[in-house]
Design a protein around this motif. Structure first.
Motif, mmCIF file in Angstrom:
data_model
loop_
_atom_site.group_PDB
_atom_site.id
_atom_site.type_symbol
_atom_site.label_atom_id
_atom_site.label_comp_id
_atom_site.label_asym_id
_atom_site.label_seq_id
_atom_site.Cartn_x
_atom_site.Cartn_y
_atom_site.Cartn_z
ATOM 1 N N GLY A 97 36.881 -14.148 -10.000
ATOM 2 C CA GLY A 97 37.477 -15.063 -9.043
ATOM 3 C C GLY A 97 36.754 -15.023 -7.708
ATOM 4 N N PRO A 98 37.489 -15.044 -6.591
ATOM 5 C CA PRO A 98 36.845 -15.010 -5.278
ATOM 6 C C PRO A 98 36.468 -13.611 -4.798
ATOM 7 C CG PRO A 98 39.199 -15.272 -5.013
ATOM 8 C CD PRO A 98 38.947 -15.274 -6.488
ATOM 9 N N GLY A 99 36.592 -12.621 -5.659
ATOM 10 C CA GLY A 99 36.151 -11.279 -5.291
ATOM 11 C C GLY A 99 37.196 -10.420 -4.624
ATOM 12 N N GLY A 100 38.459 -10.654 -4.920
ATOM 13 C CA GLY A 100 39.528 -9.895 -4.266
ATOM 14 C C GLY A 100 39.522 -8.412 -4.560
ATOM 15 N N ASN A 101 38.929 -8.004 -5.675
ATOM 16 C CA ASN A 101 38.878 -6.572 -5.996
ATOM 17 C C ASN A 101 37.734 -5.840 -5.303
ATOM 18 O OD1 ASN A 101 41.074 -6.440 -7.755
ATOM 19 N ND2 ASN A 101 39.852 -7.072 -9.506
ATOM 20 N N PHE A 102 36.740 -6.560 -4.845
ATOM 21 C CA PHE A 102 35.507 -5.907 -4.387
ATOM 22 C C PHE A 102 35.738 -4.848 -3.311
ATOM 23 C CE2 PHE A 102 32.767 -9.916 -5.464
ATOM 24 C CZ PHE A 102 33.068 -9.750 -6.804
ATOM 25 N N PRO A 103 36.615 -5.066 -2.319
ATOM 26 C CA PRO A 103 36.775 -4.046 -1.270
ATOM 27 C C PRO A 103 37.394 -2.744 -1.761
ATOM 28 C CG PRO A 103 37.656 -6.169 -0.553
ATOM 29 C CD PRO A 103 37.423 -6.265 -2.018
ATOM 30 N N HIS A 104 37.913 -2.721 -2.976
ATOM 31 C CA HIS A 104 38.733 -1.603 -3.417
ATOM 32 C C HIS A 104 38.063 -0.725 -4.478
ATOM 33 C CE1 HIS A 104 41.643 -3.747 -1.089
ATOM 34 N NE2 HIS A 104 41.606 -4.780 -1.909
ATOM 35 N N TYR A 105 36.805 -1.002 -4.792
ATOM 36 C CA TYR A 105 36.117 -0.134 -5.744
ATOM 37 C C TYR A 105 35.824 1.217 -5.103
ATOM 38 C CZ TYR A 105 35.436 -3.530 -9.455
ATOM 39 O OH TYR A 105 35.656 -4.401 -10.499
ATOM 40 N N PRO A 106 36.079 2.306 -5.830
ATOM 41 C CA PRO A 106 35.837 3.635 -5.262
ATOM 42 C C PRO A 106 34.344 3.941 -5.169
ATOM 43 C CG PRO A 106 36.565 3.814 -7.536
ATOM 44 C CD PRO A 106 36.687 2.367 -7.177
ATOM 45 N N PRO A 107 33.965 4.872 -4.301
ATOM 46 C CA PRO A 107 32.536 5.148 -4.083
ATOM 47 C C PRO A 107 31.829 5.719 -5.300
ATOM 48 C CG PRO A 107 33.921 6.727 -2.901
ATOM 49 C CD PRO A 107 34.826 5.646 -3.401
ATOM 50 N N GLU A 108 32.571 6.241 -6.272
ATOM 51 C CA GLU A 108 31.943 6.777 -7.480
ATOM 52 C C GLU A 108 31.376 5.678 -8.375
ATOM 53 O OE1 GLU A 108 34.733 9.606 -5.742
ATOM 54 O OE2 GLU A 108 34.998 7.514 -6.414
ATOM 55 N N VAL A 109 31.748 4.428 -8.117
ATOM 56 C CA VAL A 109 31.181 3.299 -8.858
ATOM 57 C C VAL A 109 29.787 3.014 -8.298
ATOM 58 C CG1 VAL A 109 31.387 0.819 -9.290
ATOM 59 C CG2 VAL A 109 33.395 2.300 -9.476
ATOM 60 N N THR A 110 28.793 3.036 -9.167
ATOM 61 C CA THR A 110 27.407 2.871 -8.718
ATOM 62 C C THR A 110 26.948 1.423 -8.730
ATOM 63 O OG1 THR A 110 26.624 3.299 -10.969
ATOM 64 C CG2 THR A 110 26.769 5.186 -9.462
ATOM 65 N N ALA A 111 27.605 0.567 -9.537
ATOM 66 C CA ALA A 111 27.227 -0.844 -9.587
ATOM 67 C C ALA A 111 28.347 -1.623 -10.257
ATOM 68 C CB ALA A 111 25.923 -1.041 -10.357
ATOM 69 N N VAL A 112 28.584 -2.830 -9.750
ATOM 70 C CA VAL A 112 29.547 -3.756 -10.354
ATOM 71 C C VAL A 112 28.816 -5.048 -10.688
ATOM 72 C CG1 VAL A 112 31.660 -5.101 -10.029
ATOM 73 C CG2 VAL A 112 31.487 -2.799 -9.058
ATOM 74 N N LEU A 113 28.931 -5.468 -11.938
ATOM 75 C CA LEU A 113 28.479 -6.791 -12.336
ATOM 76 C C LEU A 113 29.721 -7.661 -12.437
ATOM 77 C CD1 LEU A 113 26.036 -8.555 -13.236
ATOM 78 C CD2 LEU A 113 26.739 -8.062 -15.588
ATOM 79 N N ALA A 114 29.845 -8.640 -11.537
ATOM 80 C CA ALA A 114 31.033 -9.491 -11.459
ATOM 81 C C ALA A 114 30.703 -10.842 -12.084
ATOM 82 C CB ALA A 114 31.463 -9.659 -10.004
ATOM 83 N N VAL A 115 31.393 -11.160 -13.168
ATOM 84 C CA VAL A 115 31.134 -12.385 -13.915
ATOM 85 C C VAL A 115 32.199 -13.414 -13.558
ATOM 86 C CG1 VAL A 115 30.874 -13.381 -16.215
ATOM 87 C CG2 VAL A 115 30.135 -11.028 -15.789
ATOM 88 N N GLU A 116 31.763 -14.587 -13.098
ATOM 89 C CA GLU A 116 32.700 -15.652 -12.730
ATOM 90 C C GLU A 116 32.087 -17.019 -13.074
ATOM 91 O OE1 GLU A 116 35.352 -18.066 -12.051
ATOM 92 O OE2 GLU A 116 35.923 -15.969 -11.758
ATOM 93 N N PRO A 117 32.711 -17.762 -14.004
ATOM 94 C CA PRO A 117 32.117 -19.026 -14.434
ATOM 95 C C PRO A 117 32.420 -20.229 -13.540
ATOM 96 C CG PRO A 117 34.048 -18.546 -15.758
ATOM 97 C CD PRO A 117 33.841 -17.355 -14.854
ATOM 98 N N GLU A 118 33.447 -20.135 -12.673
ATOM 99 C CA GLU A 118 33.818 -21.294 -11.861
ATOM 100 C C GLU A 118 32.938 -21.339 -10.620
ATOM 101 O OE1 GLU A 118 35.422 -24.562 -10.194
ATOM 102 O OE2 GLU A 118 35.162 -22.699 -9.054
ATOM 103 N N PRO A 119 32.174 -22.410 -10.388
ATOM 104 C CA PRO A 119 31.149 -22.400 -9.333
ATOM 105 C C PRO A 119 31.689 -22.145 -7.927
ATOM 106 C CG PRO A 119 30.812 -24.243 -10.834
ATOM 107 C CD PRO A 119 32.127 -23.637 -11.197
ATOM 108 N N ARG A 120 32.788 -22.772 -7.559
ATOM 109 C CA ARG A 120 33.300 -22.591 -6.197
ATOM 110 C C ARG A 120 33.789 -21.162 -5.991
ATOM 111 N NH1 ARG A 120 34.952 -26.078 -2.201
ATOM 112 N NH2 ARG A 120 36.425 -25.187 -0.690
#
Length: 216
Positions: free
Chosen positions: A46-69
């Motif tokens: 979606g619009p990335g609402g989870n992004f601020p909440h990933y813990p520092p132990e996560v080394t990379a996130v691949l965020a898949v979103e098919p809706e262009p806007r």
């Protein structure tokens, strides 16, 4: 390109998501992601609402979103995330990464809207490493409330999916998780918002991938 476009819903949803976060959903997002580590794929970001909440132990996130806007908004959110986030086009059923390449998969308020939740979850299972973790935050069927369950069925069979970007109010996420071959470890059900509505029946679930049944 996936060409999954819901222009009206995509304009409204970021505002709806902010309102839900301000109403208490943000704490559930944090619990959804707590304890994750390594490489993660978030499916239907979606619009990335989870992004601020990933813990520092996560080394990379691949965020898949098919809706262009929504994907464009997520790209801007990724630039402010505390961990590296790459936003890409793609569908859950055809994730753009190799088999067994990530440590965890995240679904957040997306299994209601994909055409086939089992196929979407099977796509996640394909890309998880053996023993990889699945985290799910979803709304779904009004179990134990037959009147609201009937309302959900009526909404889902008529106007609601077309109005809300494919959303269905009465799906059963846990059944879909199990049908996709995951082992469910924990389910926490809660009401959000607290008032009983067709949209209030939420759950947080964790599961893990086991052997591929097609290989057995």
């Amino acid at each position: 390109m996936t060409a999954v476009e819901h222009p009206v819903f995509a304009r409204l949803y970021p505002r709806m998501a902010r309102a839900m976060d301000e109403g208490g959903l943000v704490e559930h997002r944090r619990r959804l992601l707590a304890g994750l580590a390594g490489e993660v794929i978030e499916i239907g970001a979606g619009p990335g609402g989870n992004f601020p909440h990933y813990p520092p132990e996560v080394t990379a996130v691949l965020a898949v979103e098919p809706e262009p806007r929504l994907r464009a908004i997520a790209e801007r959110a990724a630039a402010q995330a505390p961990v590296p986030v790459e936003v890409v086009d793609g569908l859950a059923e055809r994730l753009p990464i190799p088999d067994h390449s990530v440590d965890a998969a995240v679904f957040c308020l997306v299994l209601c809207s994909v055409p086939d939740p089992v196929a979407a979850l099977a796509g996640a299972r394909r890309v998880l490493r053996p023993g990889g973790r699945l985290r799910v935050l979803e709304h779904g069927r009004a179990d134990g409330h037959p009147v609201l369950a009937r309302v959900q069925r009526l909404m889902d069979a008529t106007f609601w999916p077309a109005l809300a970007g494919g959303c269905h109010t009465g799906r059963d996420p846990i059944a879909a998780i199990e049908r996709a071959g995951f082992t469910v470890d924990r389910v926490e059900r809660f009401m959000f918002p607290a008032a009983r509505t067709p949209f209030s029946f939420h759950l947080l679930a964790t599961a893990h991938s086991g052997p591929d049944p097609l290989a057995e």
